[in-house]
Design an enzyme around this catalytic site. Structure first.
Site, mmCIF file in Angstrom:
data_model
loop_
_atom_site.group_PDB
_atom_site.id
_atom_site.type_symbol
_atom_site.label_atom_id
_atom_site.label_comp_id
_atom_site.label_asym_id
_atom_site.label_seq_id
_atom_site.Cartn_x
_atom_site.Cartn_y
_atom_site.Cartn_z
ATOM 1 N N TRP B 286 0.840 -1.133 -0.030
ATOM 2 C CA TRP B 286 -0.109 -0.143 -0.195
ATOM 3 C C TRP B 286 0.864 1.273 -0.106
ATOM 4 C CZ3 TRP B 286 -0.264 4.175 3.210
ATOM 5 C CH2 TRP B 286 -1.409 4.801 3.280
ATOM 6 N N HIS B 287 2.029 1.158 0.747
ATOM 7 C CA HIS B 287 2.992 2.546 0.823
ATOM 8 C C HIS B 287 3.545 2.620 -0.584
ATOM 9 C CE1 HIS B 287 2.560 1.659 5.227
ATOM 10 N NE2 HIS B 287 2.781 3.012 5.231
ATOM 11 N N GLY B 288 3.639 1.577 -1.437
ATOM 12 C CA GLY B 288 4.496 1.822 -2.731
ATOM 13 C C GLY B 288 4.796 0.562 -3.406
ATOM 14 N N PHE B 445 2.186 8.374 -1.573
ATOM 15 C CA PHE B 445 1.328 7.128 -1.351
ATOM 16 C C PHE B 445 -0.347 7.273 -1.964
ATOM 17 C CE2 PHE B 445 4.638 6.644 1.982
ATOM 18 C CZ PHE B 445 5.624 6.061 1.314
#
Lengths: 322, 445
Positions: B286-288, B445
């Protein structure tokens, strides 16, 4: 204490504390920037009449020596090159110059591969803050998105635009250390600042290929600039300054499109275009500080060549210039 | 960052889908109810997957095909920019339909209010990821101007700007250079820049959250607390996640981890471990769209599983050691573990991350230690002032946050302290702020 009073008290007290702390740092910073302050004062505040104005980025600022140009062309020229400048800096320089100075007869505009790269981004914009009384400068900066009104209202707030390097330089000067933006052994003359005597020893090319974008805003700025010149009856000449062994072009992409844009603009507006990347001096590493900039000796050699080229494209009678 | 007007349609698309899905889910029973929940989730995840993960997926497939010497038809990459805040508002939108499906929230009939719930500007770009139970009713209530809310909100915003401009962006100057050329630095430079990054990301992200909470409070809205002094009080990684990016942690906990743990309950501890691994691998992703984030997530999963498996042993050990010593050493150990995980979060590539880990643990000293690493670019004695300021202000921030709650509301009853504190913070921002720094890290993000 009422919330409103508390908020106002904090803001007023913070400004009262920050003002005397920030003001000397701001003032000293401009003393540190000895050369730039002199150059910008000449462009935006003084009113000397010049026949010829050189506008461009560092490849104007450090490559074109007005003393040589003046002696060969018989003119009074000024180098208004800006470090890391793009077309927006060039336009702002011309607009600001025309506020106090009589219009020059000729503007020599050095177009770089990177001239069209940035959308409205002025390199080290805080350097212009002391000159906001120049209406054209203030207008252009404001148009490019810089908040000049806050700085006009609270000049001490210009400290918020300086980086730690500048602040540390200022503190060192306040403590008595003599620092300046002219390196030891170098000199400045009518806007020009010399590069060192050093020359290229390694000819290794950069591995990263930078793309030379063309922003539509930059093309518009160039056209606006040409329109200003037309209105003031200023003859424009485009140049491309020497680079060592085409090394800039070899490490950049989209260069054909940049050259094509400049050539087409020159053709459309009947502007002479002096492209100096094929001169013999471009193969002599001893004349270059790096791939894109001449050294002290190189600037003298190139200025003499450029002066002769200018003589060829300028009207035959010197009277037309003076 | 760029403003691309057509991207507004993406938001509009998910808003329409979720608004309609919410109303239908509420009115339906059985399979149709579930079907519309799935449609809503697929639409949200689909948009997120396309913009955020398509190129990541393609690069990995192409890499795999190249390994198998199949290079005839590589899948082309798309030239797309990730819309700002997409990960945040898709998660917020999903929480709405899931809560309606679960019966915890009534479907919102007012389209404008539902759209506002998804797009509420203070938290649109980087959270907190709100729940409909906390937000929707606030949009129906009348909000009168309240000068106390104004004071509290502005104070919190000021604190957020201080953390961002005075600390985060200053430390970032050091971190950016070291992490751009990790092989060229002494191990101490790597250690310092990794610790600096921990403070940078905390001040950057919690600073943004403070600004978001503060600006909402000025208008009379209350957003959920997103950070609760994680470095000061987290004695293990489990507690860290109760204090760090709380809105994301609780989102994953409510909508992914708990359902997975229930589904895997027959496998006992191993089922819970599997749920943790899946949750944190996806949290990393989800962060990257980069393997560095996945590894970061998996490292956290490992630490959480360790916490779970050693809970009883640690409790026994804690009884044999004085409480204060046990607590301080637990906080320090947690801080060290976090710093190791930050390496993977910040490194540009997986190989860079492993190089940094290797150089730190082998005490790499082939190059000299540089106090002011920016010598590398400015060729000057740059920024002793800057680094000193960063360290001193980080200390001030930690001391302040150890004495005040997350909302700084204690200052309301101490007008003189409040006045001195806010004045000091504002003067520091004016004189020491880095105003030409980057945008907030979590915007990406």
């Amino acid at each position: 204490m009422q919330p409103f009073i508390r908020i106002i008290a904090v803001v007023v007290t913070a400004f009262i504390i920050a003002w005397p702390l920030a003001t000397p740092i701001n003032k000293v910073l401009f003393r540190y920037r000895h050369h730039d302050a002199k150059r910008l004062t000449e462009i935006y505040e003084n009113n000397t009449a010049y026949d010829m104005l050189f506008i461009g980025a560092s490849r104007t600022h450090r490559d074109i020596y007005p003393r040589i140009i003046d002696s060969i062309c018989g003119v009074n020229s000024y180098n208004a090159g800006t470090e890391s400048g793009t077309i927006h800096d060039f336009k702002m320089t011309l607009d600001g110059f025309l506020v106090n100075h009589p219009a020059p007869k000729v503007v020599v505009l050095t177009m770089d591969l990177s001239s069209f790269m940035k959308p409205y981004d002025i390199h080290f914009y805080p350097q212009y803050f002391p000159y906001l009384n120049n209406k054209a400068l203030a207008h252009d900066l404001s148009e490019y998105g810089y908040n000049v009104n806050t700085v006009k209202l609270f000049p001490f707030l210009m400290i918020t635009d300086f980086d730690d390097f500048s602040k540390e330089s200022a503190i060192q000067m306040i403590r008595g250390r003599d620092t300046t933006d002219i390196s030891t052994g170098d000199f400045d003359y009518k806007g020009y600042i010399s590069n060192s005597d050093g020359y290229i020893k390694k000819t290794e090319l950069e591995k990263v290929h930078k793309n030379m974008n063309i922003h539509p805003e930059s093309v518009s700025s160039l056209n606006e600039m040409l329109e200003v010149c037309r209105l003031h009856h200023i003859k424009v000449i485009f140049t491309y300054a020497p680079e060592y062994n085409f090394n800039l072009q070899r490490t950049r992409t989209n260069t054909d499109n940049v050259f094509s844009l400049i050539t087409q603009t020159a053709k459309k507006n009947s502007i002479p275009y002096l492209r100096d990347d094929s001169l013999n001096l471009c193969r002599n590493p001893r004349l270059f500080a790096n791939n894109g900039h001449l050294n002290k000796q190189g600037a003298v050699v190139y200025s003499a060549i450029l002066a002769k080229e200018l003589n060829k494209v300028l009207p035959p009678s010197a009277d037309k210039i003076h | 960052m760029a403003f691309i007007p057509i991207y507004i349609l993406i938001l509009f698309f998910t808003i329409i889908i979720d608004y309609i899905a919410g109303i239908i889910i509420e009115g339906e029973t059985g399979k149709r109810r579930r079907l519309f929940l799935i449609i809503s989730i697929v639409a949200n995840v689909g948009v997120l997957a396309f913009f955020k993960y398509f190129n990541f997926f393609t690069e990995n497939v192409n890499g795999l095909l190249a390994l198998l010497h199949i290079t005839t038809y590589p899948i082309p990459l798309l030239k797309i920019i990730l819309p700002i805040g997409l990960s945040f508002h898709t998660f917020q939108a999903m929480s709405y339909t899931i809560e309606v499906y679960r019966g915890n929230q009534k479907a919102e009939r007012h389209f404008g209010i539902y759209a506002l719930y998804v797009m509420f500007y203070p938290q649109l770009t980087a959270g907190p990821i709100e729940r409909p139970q906390n937000m929707l009713h606030q949009f129906h209530e009348e909000h009168k101007f309240d000068s106390q809310n104004l004071l509290n909100g502005l104070r919190l915003m000021l604190w957020g700007f201080f953390k961002k401009l005075v600390i985060a962006d200053r430390l970032a100057q050091y971190v950016t250079i070291v992490y751009a050329f990790p092989g060229q630095f002494h191990y101490l430079n790597l250690v310092i820049s990794t610790i600096f990054f921990g403070f940078q990301i905390y001040c950057d992200f919690s600073g943004y959250s403070d600004i978001a909470l503060g600006s909402a409070q000025v208008m009379g809205f209350k957003l959920m607390t997103n950070f609760n002094r994680p470095f000061l009080y987290a004695t293990n990684i489990t507690e860290f996640w109760r204090r760090w990016h709380i809105s994301l942690y609780t989102w994953f906990n409510d909508y992914l981890y708990t359902p997975l743990a229930i589904a895997f309950r027959e496998y006992m501890k191993w089922g819970i471990a599997a749920a943790i691994i899946i949750t944190f691998a996806l949290s990393g992703l989800w962060h990257g769209a980069n393997w560095t984030f996945v590894i970061w997530g998996l490292l956290h999963a490992t630490a959480l599983i360790y916490d779970m498996l050693t809970k009883k042993i640690r409790k026994k050990v804690s009884k044999k050691i004085p409480a204060s010593i046990y607590r301080v050493s637990s906080i320090l150990i947690t801080f060290v573990i976090l710093n190791i995980t930050w390496i993977f979060f910040r490194a540009n590539t997986v190989s860079d991350a492993f190089l940094i880990v290797k150089h730190i643990f082998t005490l790499y000293h082939q190059v000299p230690f540089k106090v002011t690493v920016l010598d590398l670019v400015t060729q000057s004695e740059f920024v002793r002032l800057g680094i000193l300021t960063g360290v001193l202000m980080s200390t001030f921030m930690m001391v302040t946050e150890s004495r005040l709650s997350a909302g700084l509301s204690e200052l309301n009853n101490k007008p003189i302290v409040d006045f001195l504190f806010c004045t000091f913070v504002l003067v520091s921002i004016i004189l020491l702020g880095v105003f030409n720094g980057s945008s907030f890290i979590y915007f990406q993000f």
